[in-house]
Design a protein around this motif. Structure first.
Motif, PDB file in Angstrom:
ATOM      1  N   ARG A   1       0.835  -1.213   0.000  1.00  0.00           N
ATOM      2  CA  ARG A   1       0.000   0.000   0.000  1.00  0.00           C
ATOM      3  C   ARG A   1       0.866   1.257   0.000  1.00  0.00           C
ATOM      4  O   ARG A   1       0.503   2.279  -0.574  1.00  0.00           O
ATOM      5  N   GLY A   2       2.030   1.165   0.636  1.00  0.00           N
ATOM      6  CA  GLY A   2       2.948   2.295   0.584  1.00  0.00           C
ATOM      7  C   GLY A   2       3.511   2.513  -0.811  1.00  0.00           C
ATOM      8  O   GLY A   2       3.639   3.649  -1.277  1.00  0.00           O
ATOM      9  N   LEU A   3       3.819   1.426  -1.521  1.00  0.00           N
ATOM     10  CA  LEU A   3       4.368   1.542  -2.874  1.00  0.00           C
ATOM     11  C   LEU A   3       3.332   2.060  -3.867  1.00  0.00           C
ATOM     12  O   LEU A   3       3.689   2.642  -4.894  1.00  0.00           O
ATOM     13  N   VAL A   4       2.048   1.837  -3.573  1.00  0.00           N
ATOM     14  CA  VAL A   4       0.991   2.371  -4.437  1.00  0.00           C
ATOM     15  C   VAL A   4       1.082   3.897  -4.518  1.00  0.00           C
ATOM     16  O   VAL A   4       0.700   4.511  -5.514  1.00  0.00           O
ATOM     17  N   GLY A   5       1.631   4.515  -3.464  1.00  0.00           N
ATOM     18  CA  GLY A   5       1.778   5.970  -3.449  1.00  0.00           C
ATOM     19  C   GLY A   5       2.643   6.507  -4.574  1.00  0.00           C
ATOM     20  O   GLY A   5       2.535   7.687  -4.931  1.00  0.00           O
ATOM     21  N   VAL A   6       3.517   5.654  -5.162  1.00  0.00           N
ATOM     22  CA  VAL A   6       4.358   6.106  -6.276  1.00  0.00           C
ATOM     23  C   VAL A   6       3.490   6.540  -7.451  1.00  0.00           C
ATOM     24  O   VAL A   6       3.667   7.620  -8.028  1.00  0.00           O
ATOM     25  N   GLY A   7       2.535   5.685  -7.816  1.00  0.00           N
ATOM     26  CA  GLY A   7       1.675   6.007  -8.951  1.00  0.00           C
ATOM     27  C   GLY A   7       0.807   7.217  -8.711  1.00  0.00           C
ATOM     28  O   GLY A   7       0.659   8.081  -9.577  1.00  0.00           O
ATOM     29  N   GLU A   8       0.243   7.300  -7.507  1.00  0.00           N
ATOM     30  CA  GLU A   8      -0.645   8.431  -7.207  1.00  0.00           C
ATOM     31  C   GLU A   8       0.126   9.740  -7.178  1.00  0.00           C
ATOM     32  O   GLU A   8      -0.359  10.772  -7.638  1.00  0.00           O
ATOM     33  N   ALA A   9       1.356   9.715  -6.626  1.00  0.00           N
ATOM     34  CA  ALA A   9       2.155  10.942  -6.573  1.00  0.00           C
ATOM     35  C   ALA A   9       2.552  11.401  -7.965  1.00  0.00           C
ATOM     36  O   ALA A   9       2.598  12.608  -8.248  1.00  0.00           O
ATOM     37  N   SER A  10       2.834  10.445  -8.859  1.00  0.00           N
ATOM     38  CA  SER A  10       3.245  10.811 -10.213  1.00  0.00           C
ATOM     39  C   SER A  10       2.109  11.449 -10.992  1.00  0.00           C
ATOM     40  O   SER A  10       2.349  12.195 -11.942  1.00  0.00           O
ATOM     41  N   TYR A  11       0.895  11.181 -10.596  1.00  0.00           N
ATOM     42  CA  TYR A  11      -0.256  11.678 -11.344  1.00  0.00           C
ATOM     43  C   TYR A  11      -0.851  12.942 -10.723  1.00  0.00           C
ATOM     44  O   TYR A  11      -1.091  13.926 -11.416  1.00  0.00           O
ATOM     45  N   SER A  12      -1.084  12.912  -9.420  1.00  0.00           N
ATOM     46  CA  SER A  12      -1.828  13.997  -8.765  1.00  0.00           C
ATOM     47  C   SER A  12      -1.105  15.327  -8.806  1.00  0.00           C
ATOM     48  O   SER A  12      -1.746  16.386  -8.819  1.00  0.00           O
ATOM     49  N   THR A  13       0.219  15.305  -8.814  1.00  0.00           N
ATOM     50  CA  THR A  13       0.964  16.566  -8.847  1.00  0.00           C
ATOM     51  C   THR A  13       1.059  17.158 -10.250  1.00  0.00           C
ATOM     52  O   THR A  13       1.360  18.343 -10.399  1.00  0.00           O
ATOM     53  N   ILE A  14       0.825  16.352 -11.274  1.00  0.00           N
ATOM     54  CA  ILE A  14       1.097  16.763 -12.652  1.00  0.00           C
ATOM     55  C   ILE A  14      -0.167  17.054 -13.454  1.00  0.00           C
ATOM     56  O   ILE A  14      -0.226  18.023 -14.221  1.00  0.00           O
ATOM     57  N   ALA A  15      -1.199  16.215 -13.292  1.00  0.00           N
ATOM     58  CA  ALA A  15      -2.392  16.322 -14.142  1.00  0.00           C
ATOM     59  C   ALA A  15      -3.051  17.701 -14.104  1.00  0.00           C
ATOM     60  O   ALA A  15      -3.407  18.237 -15.166  1.00  0.00           O
ATOM     61  N   PRO A  16      -3.256  18.334 -12.926  1.00  0.00           N
ATOM     62  CA  PRO A  16      -3.891  19.666 -12.947  1.00  0.00           C
ATOM     63  C   PRO A  16      -3.087  20.705 -13.720  1.00  0.00           C
ATOM     64  O   PRO A  16      -3.664  21.623 -14.316  1.00  0.00           O
TER      65      PRO A  16
END
Length: 498
Positions: free
Chosen positions: A127-142
């Motif tokens: 579950r901690g490693l899942v944060g890699v994908g979310e961080a790569s997306y949430s900071t960039i998409a907006p």
């Protein structure tokens, strides 16, 4: 520098946007649709775990504090990695960063569904490693959306983008509970989003194109903005009170939503057990309850209603009040707090009243999502927006939902230690611990009221900077030019004063 122009920058029309970005309006809308799909998947995966939390507790034989740790570990990883991807997103190709992150997230999520019952620590790690994908997306998409649209168009597209948060969250509860019921095993609930994640990577690669950073906001004769150092970005953000205060307000939103996301279905199940409407969840049995499904539907509906309502109210008020955005956010948070408190207080008497108050409270809470993102994009210049997104993610999760699920579970466990073991004590302990959310909502409303004081000045400064009419002072700019033997020399201001 001279006297800067006082009028707002000219908003390019559809043909102007197409000429600047190199993308047609249809292609830009399609890019936003792909980003919305991925945002929906992110939140769907995040809350699938909450939809099957009672089963996870039974499978691994863990208590409330350990259950809260599942979400806390994920958010902590996400929070730590967000600045890394924020830095990269301001300097490198955002499309490829997102593709790599989402592919990694899909693989790790799939792997987490095969963990045996004696390896709970391995579930925490995945579950901690899942944060890699979310961080790569949430900071960039907006920031991609910000480089495709301006003014009211941007606000509308951001509202569409942030519809995916409550809708994805609700679908996570629904998918988690329904897939578990259909397969007879909660592990299958974690195997839905990885397949959809592969589709997301393909769509990103084929559809999304990288627009030029900040081009839609510049005057045609103004020079392009160049990235500054990471420390310079952080210094500028720290001196931006609208950004800091709106981030603190959003931290309260994250605290409340993080707590409710993980604990609301479990709390509603315990309430039904106390009221005698459903049998208790005993060891070795599958926890049968419709509350994850109902709460998921409420989250979807209130999210769509709240986000749309917040954007529309703010858009109308902005015509007469330039401080409308933070004021609407403050009203949403301050208004949601009493309804969330009433939903907890009424749970022992009427589950219907609880659902009604949750519906109203979540609607008011959801009014913040798109508006907060819009505030960040117009008070921060384009070359540091990914860093600003990352900083906001770190702050909101560090003080918000990184610790709130664990904190709520810890308080619940500590309260239960002093009471005789019973289903009523389990319900009361979680009820009292969740009341902390109402208090945090009131604090967040106060932070948005503070942001309303500074919002006009910070927005205007960002506009002037993008147009090339204002240059920020750096460490070397605390100097003035004086003649010395026929040549201009920079010396510190203090030397001249002495």
């Amino acid at each position: 520098m001279g006297t800067p122009k006082s009028e707002d920058p000219e908003v390019p029309d559809r043909e102007g946007l197409q000429r600047i970005t190199g993308l047609s309006s249809g292609r830009s809308a399609l890019i936003v649709a792909v980003l919305c799909y991925i945002n929906l998947l992110n939140y769907m995966d995040r809350f699938t775990v909450a939809g099957v939390l009672p089963d996870i507790e039974q499978f691994f034989d863990i208590g409330d504090s350990s259950s809260g740790l599942i979400q806390t570990v994920f958010i902590s990883s996400y929070m730590v990695l967000a600045p890394v991807f924020g830095y990269l997103g301001d300097r490198y190709n955002r499309k490829y960063l997102m593709c790599g992150g989402i592919a990694f997230w899909s693989l790790v999520t799939l792997g987490s569904s095969f963990i045996p019952r004696e390896r709970f620590w391995l579930l925490l790690l995945t579950r901690g490693l899942v944060g890699v994908g979310e961080a790569s997306y949430s900071t960039i998409a907006p920031t991609l959306i910000a480089d495709l649209f301006v003014a009211d168009q941007r606000s509308r597209m951001l509202s569409v983008f942030y519809f995916a948060i409550p809708v994805g969250s609700g679908l996570g509860y629904i998918a988690g509970s329904k897939v578990k019921d259909a397969a007879g095993d909660w592990h299958w609930a974690l195997r839905v989003t990885p397949g959809l994640g592969v589709v997301a990577v393909v769509l990103l690669f084929l559809v999304v194109r990288e627009p030029p950073r900040g081009a839609v906001e510049r005057h045609s004769d103004s020079p392009p903005l160049n990235p500054t150092s990471w420390w310079a970005d952080l210094r500028a953000l720290a001196r931006n009170p609208s950004f800091i205060l709106s981030s603190l307000g959003f931290t309260a939103v994250a605290f409340v939503t993080g707590s409710l996301a993980l604990w609301a279905p479990a709390f509603l199940l315990r309430s039904r057990v106390v009221l005698g409407e459903t049998p208790p969840c005993l060891p070795g049995d599958s926890c049968s309850s419709s509350d994850s499904l109902i709460f998921g539907l409420i989250t979807c509906l209130t999210g769509v209603l709240g986000v749309g309502l917040g954007v529309e109210i703010s858009r109308r008020l902005r015509r007469s009040n330039p401080r409308a955005d933070p004021l609407v956010c403050a009203a949403g948070l301050l208004g949601s707090s009493p309804f969330l408190f009433l939903s907890l207080a009424c749970a022992h008497g009427s589950i219907v009243a609880t659902y009604i108050f949750i519906f109203i409270g979540e609607t008011l809470l959801s009014m913040n999502w798109a508006i907060v993102a819009d505030i960040l994009l117009y008070v921060v210049i384009p070359t540091r927006r990914s860093t600003a997104e990352a900083f906001q993610i770190v702050l909101s999760h560090l003080l918000g939902d990184a610790g709130s699920p664990y904190l709520i579970g810890l308080i619940s466990d500590r309260l239960r230690q002093g009471w005789p073991p019973s289903f009523l004590s389990e319900f009361r302990a979680l009820q009292f611990s969740l009341m902390l959310c109402a208090f945090m909502g009131a604090l967040g409303g106060a932070a948005f009221l503070g942001a309303a004081i500074f919002i006009e000045g910070d927005r205007r400064r960002a506009q002037l900077h993008v147009q090339g009419l204002l240059r920020e002072a750096g460490p070397a700019d605390d100097r003035i030019v004086v003649p010395q033997r026929g040549r201009s020399t920079r010396v510190p201001v203090s030397s001249v004063l002495i």
